[in-house]
Design an enzyme around this catalytic site. Structure first.
Site, PDB file in Angstrom:
ATOM      1  N   HIS A 116      -9.474  -5.499 -18.728  1.00  0.00           N
ATOM      2  CA  HIS A 116      -8.490  -6.093 -19.639  1.00  0.00           C
ATOM      3  C   HIS A 116      -8.530  -7.606 -19.478  1.00  0.00           C
ATOM      4  O   HIS A 116      -8.592  -8.116 -18.363  1.00  0.00           O
ATOM      5  CB  HIS A 116      -7.100  -5.543 -19.287  1.00  0.00           C
ATOM      6  N   LYS A 134       1.887   2.179 -27.161  1.00  0.00           N
ATOM      7  CA  LYS A 134       2.815   2.205 -26.024  1.00  0.00           C
ATOM      8  C   LYS A 134       4.165   1.610 -26.447  1.00  0.00           C
ATOM      9  O   LYS A 134       4.255   0.944 -27.485  1.00  0.00           O
ATOM     10  CB  LYS A 134       2.213   1.428 -24.857  1.00  0.00           C
ATOM     11  N   TYR A 162      33.214 -15.346 -28.935  1.00  0.00           N
ATOM     12  CA  TYR A 162      33.484 -15.617 -27.517  1.00  0.00           C
ATOM     13  C   TYR A 162      33.142 -17.056 -27.154  1.00  0.00           C
ATOM     14  O   TYR A 162      32.092 -17.571 -27.558  1.00  0.00           O
ATOM     15  CB  TYR A 162      32.626 -14.703 -26.636  1.00  0.00           C
ATOM     16  N   CYS A 195      27.569 -11.138 -30.091  1.00  0.00           N
ATOM     17  CA  CYS A 195      28.298 -10.180 -29.241  1.00  0.00           C
ATOM     18  C   CYS A 195      27.422  -8.946 -29.026  1.00  0.00           C
ATOM     19  O   CYS A 195      26.308  -8.862 -29.536  1.00  0.00           O
ATOM     20  CB  CYS A 195      29.609  -9.773 -29.891  1.00  0.00           C
ATOM     21  N   MET A 196      27.954  -7.967 -28.308  1.00  0.00           N
ATOM     22  CA  MET A 196      27.173  -6.762 -28.022  1.00  0.00           C
ATOM     23  C   MET A 196      26.790  -6.013 -29.301  1.00  0.00           C
ATOM     24  O   MET A 196      25.662  -5.546 -29.447  1.00  0.00           O
ATOM     25  CB  MET A 196      27.963  -5.839 -27.093  1.00  0.00           C
ATOM     26  N   ASP A 197      27.736  -5.912 -30.243  1.00  0.00           N
ATOM     27  CA  ASP A 197      27.500  -5.079 -31.432  1.00  0.00           C
ATOM     28  C   ASP A 197      27.623  -5.851 -32.749  1.00  0.00           C
ATOM     29  O   ASP A 197      27.480  -5.268 -33.810  1.00  0.00           O
ATOM     30  CB  ASP A 197      28.529  -3.936 -31.482  1.00  0.00           C
ATOM     31  N   ARG A 233      -9.414  -1.723 -28.206  1.00  0.00           N
ATOM     32  CA  ARG A 233      -8.011  -1.310 -28.064  1.00  0.00           C
ATOM     33  C   ARG A 233      -7.127  -2.304 -28.816  1.00  0.00           C
ATOM     34  O   ARG A 233      -6.923  -3.425 -28.362  1.00  0.00           O
ATOM     35  CB  ARG A 233      -7.611  -1.292 -26.583  1.00  0.00           C
ATOM     36  N   ARG A 288      -3.964  -7.467 -12.161  1.00  0.00           N
ATOM     37  CA  ARG A 288      -2.827  -6.562 -12.305  1.00  0.00           C
ATOM     38  C   ARG A 288      -3.172  -5.196 -11.735  1.00  0.00           C
ATOM     39  O   ARG A 288      -2.604  -4.759 -10.752  1.00  0.00           O
ATOM     40  CB  ARG A 288      -2.449  -6.486 -13.785  1.00  0.00           C
TER      41      ARG A 288
HETATM   42  C1  LIG Z   1      -1.199  -3.325 -24.411  1.00  0.00           C
HETATM   43  C2  LIG Z   1      -2.628  -3.186 -24.111  1.00  0.00           C
HETATM   44  C3  LIG Z   1      -3.589  -3.431 -25.104  1.00  0.00           C
HETATM   45  C4  LIG Z   1      -3.251  -3.958 -26.474  1.00  0.00           C
HETATM   46  O1  LIG Z   1      -3.121  -5.363 -26.419  1.00  0.00           O
HETATM   47  P1  LIG Z   1      -2.771  -6.209 -27.739  1.00  0.00           P
HETATM   48  O2  LIG Z   1      -2.791  -7.609 -27.299  1.00  0.00           O
HETATM   49  O3  LIG Z   1      -1.405  -5.763 -28.162  1.00  0.00           O
HETATM   50  O4  LIG Z   1      -3.792  -5.861 -28.742  1.00  0.00           O
HETATM   51  C5  LIG Z   1      -4.918  -3.176 -24.788  1.00  0.00           C
HETATM   52  N1  LIG Z   1      -5.271  -2.727 -23.579  1.00  0.00           N
HETATM   53  C6  LIG Z   1      -4.381  -2.509 -22.589  1.00  0.00           C
HETATM   54  C7  LIG Z   1      -4.841  -2.020 -21.273  1.00  0.00           C
HETATM   55  C8  LIG Z   1      -3.033  -2.731 -22.818  1.00  0.00           C
HETATM   56  O5  LIG Z   1      -2.147  -2.516 -21.843  1.00  0.00           O
END
Ligand SMILES: *Cc1c(COP(=O)(O)O)cnc(C)c1O
Length: 389
Positions: free
Chosen positions: A173, A41, A276, A323-325, A230, A139
Site C-alpha cells: 500500500h 470498507k 449554546y 448542537c447534537m441534533d 484497489r 502500518r
Molecule cells: C482504503 C484502502 C484502499 C483504497 O484507497 P483509496 O485511496 O480510497 O482509493 C486501497 N487499499 C487498501 C489496503 C486500503 O486500506
C-alpha cells in the site's frame, strides 16, 4: 419496524449512476488484463456497502475490499458472492469463518500463518490469503527479505503437510501516491519488485499482485507486474487529494449529497443570541431557520459559524454552535417550514462539495462521508429514479 427518515426529514442521497460512471471510467483507464477491486470498507465510505458493491460489480469490478471480517460477512449475507479481500487485522478466531464464507484475509506479519494454523478447518473450503508487504507505509505488512524468506519457507512447509491454505495474493500500500512528488511512491514500487522477485524465485505461483489505490491507479494505469487495482475514494466521485483535482485523467461524479428541511423558522430581533454559548448574535432583524441535523449525525460541531447551506439555489450561512441534533441558518428572507436545504450537493448553479466541508474542518473528504451517522437514512437513486433499497 423501519422508521428511519419518516419523522425527521434529514437524508443522504446516493447516486448509484455516479458509482457506475466512476467505475466504468476506471475500467476503461486500466489495461484489459487488470481486475478492479471496489473498496467498500466503512460501509462503503458511508455510502452503504451493499448497494455500492452491487453497482460496482455490475459496472466491471470483480473484487470487493473491506477492512473488517464483519464487513465482509454483511456483504455475503446480502447474497453477493464476488471475491472479497479483508485488509488489515483479523483475529485468528475469524479464520474458520473466513473459510466458510470464502472471504480472503490478509496476513500482515511474519507470524500470521503460524498463528492461523491451529484455527484452519481442514474440511472447509481452503483458507485464502493475500500477503501484505510493508514497502514504506509503516502500518501493516512484512518488511525485510529475512521476514519474507521465513514466511515463504513456513508456507512451503504448511503445503507439504497438506494444510488447507492457499496463497492467493501479494500486495502493498502506498503512503504518498496522491502527492505531486512521486519519488517516495517510486521507491515503494522498487522495494515491492524486489520482494516479488523472492516469491517468484521460490516457485510459488501467486495469482494476484496488487499495489495501487485510487491515486496510483489514476497515475500508473499500466504497471505491468500487477493485475489488480484497489479503488476506493474515487469510485465515490472524490479526488484522493486536492492536488490531484486538476490533473485527474477523467471526470469524477460525486455520488453523495446531504439534505434536510427547515424544522422551524422565526424572525429574530437585532442582537438575538443563537445557540449554546451565544457565539452568534443577529446584527439586525433576521430570519433564522432551524435544521434537524447536528453533530450526532456527523455534521461536525467544528463547522459552527463557518459552513453554508443551499436553499432555493442560494447560499446562506450557518450561525451559532452546531448542537447534537440541530443547527441554525441565517436566512436571506422568509422561507416556509419544510423548505428543502442542501448541505452537500447542488441546488441550481450553487454547489457545496465534500471537499469544501473537509477543508473547513482541516481534514480530508474521506472523513466527511465516513462520519455520516447511520441514523441519517441513505436513499438510493439511479439516473433520477429512486431505488427500493
Ligand atoms: C482504503 C484502502 C484502499 C483504497 O484507497 P483509496 O485511496 O480510497 O482509493 C486501497 N487499499 C487498501 C489496503 C486500503 O486500506
Amino acid at each position: 419496524m423501519q422508521t428511519r427518515g419518516l419523522y425527521r426529514k434529514t437524508w443522504a442521497e446516493i447516486d448509484l449512476g455516479a458509482i457506475a460512471h466512476n467505475v466504468s471510467f476506471y475500467r476503461e483507464h486500466i489495461s484489459q488484463d487488470k481486475e478492479l477491486m471496489a473498496v467498500v470498507k466503512a460501509n462503503g465510505y458511508g455510502h452503504g456497502a451493499v448497494p455500492v458493491a452491487k453497482e460496482a460489480l455490475a459496472a466491471g469490478a470483480t473484487w470487493l475490499g473491506v477492512a473488517l471480517l464483519e464487513e465482509a460477512l454483511e456483504i455475503r449475507e446480502a447474497g453477493i458472492d464476488a471475491p472479497i479481500l479483508q485488509f488489515g487485522y483479523c483475529a485468528e478466531e475469524g479464520v474458520p469463518i473466513a473459510q466458510k464464507y470464502r472471504i480472503t484475509i490478509s496476513f500482515n506479519d511474519v507470524e500470521a500463518l503460524q498463528r492461523a494454523l491451529p484455527y484452519i478447518d481442514q474440511d472447509a473450503p481452503e483458507l485464502l490469503f493475500h500477503l501484505k508487504l510493508d514497502t514504506g507505509m509503516g502500518r501493516m505488512g512484512l518488511s525485510g527479505e529475512g521476514e519474507l524468506n521465513r514466511f515463504i519457507s513456513d508456507y512451503q512447509q504448511a503445503k507439504n503437510k497438506k494444510v488447507n491454505v492457499k496463497w492467493q495474493g501479494v500486495y502493498t500500500h502506498f503512503a504518498t501516491a496522491d502527492e505531486h512528488d512521486l519519488s517516495y511512491t517510486n521507491n515503494q514500487q522498487k522495494i515491492f519488485q524486489d520482494y516479488l522477485a523472492l516469491v517468484k524465485k521460490a516457485n510459488i505461483l501467486v495469482p494476484y499482485i496488487h499495489d495501487a489505490n485510487s491515486a496510483a491507479t489514476a497515475i500508473f494505469p499500466e504497471i505491468v507486474t500487477t493485475n489488480l487495482v484497489r479503488v476506493g475514494i474515487s469510485m465515490y466521485g472524490l479526488h484522493p487529494s486536492m492536488g490531484m483535482k486538476e490533473s485527474f485523467p477523467f471526470p469524477l461524479k460525486p455520488a453523495l449529497s446531504l439534505h434536510t428541511r427547515l424544522s422551524h423558522v422565526k424572525q429574530a430581533k437585532e442582537g438575538a443570541g443563537i445557540s449554546y454559548g451565544v457565539t452568534y448574535k443577529t446584527e439586525q432583524e433576521s430570519w433564522i431557520g432551524t435544521l434537524p441535523i447536528g453533530y450526532a449525525d456527523g455534521w461536525s460541531r467544528g463547522l459552527s459559524n463557518q459552513s453554508y447551506a443551499l436553499i432555493q439555489g442560494r447560499r446562506v450561512k450557518q450561525v451559532g454552535r452546531i448542537c447534537m441534533d440541530q443547527c441554525m441558518l441565517l436566512l436571506d428572507q422568509y422561507y416556509p417550514r419544510d423548505e428543502k436545504v442542501t448541505l452537500i450537493g447542488r441546488q441550481g448553479d450553487q454547489e457545496i462539495s465534500i471537499d469544501e466541508v473537509a477543508q473547513l474542518l482541516g481534514t480530508i473528504n474521506y472523513e466527511i462521508s465516513c462520519r455520516l451517522h447511520p441514523r441519517v437514512p441513505r436513499i438510493y437513486y439511479k439516473y433520477g429514479e429512486r431505488l427500493p433499497f
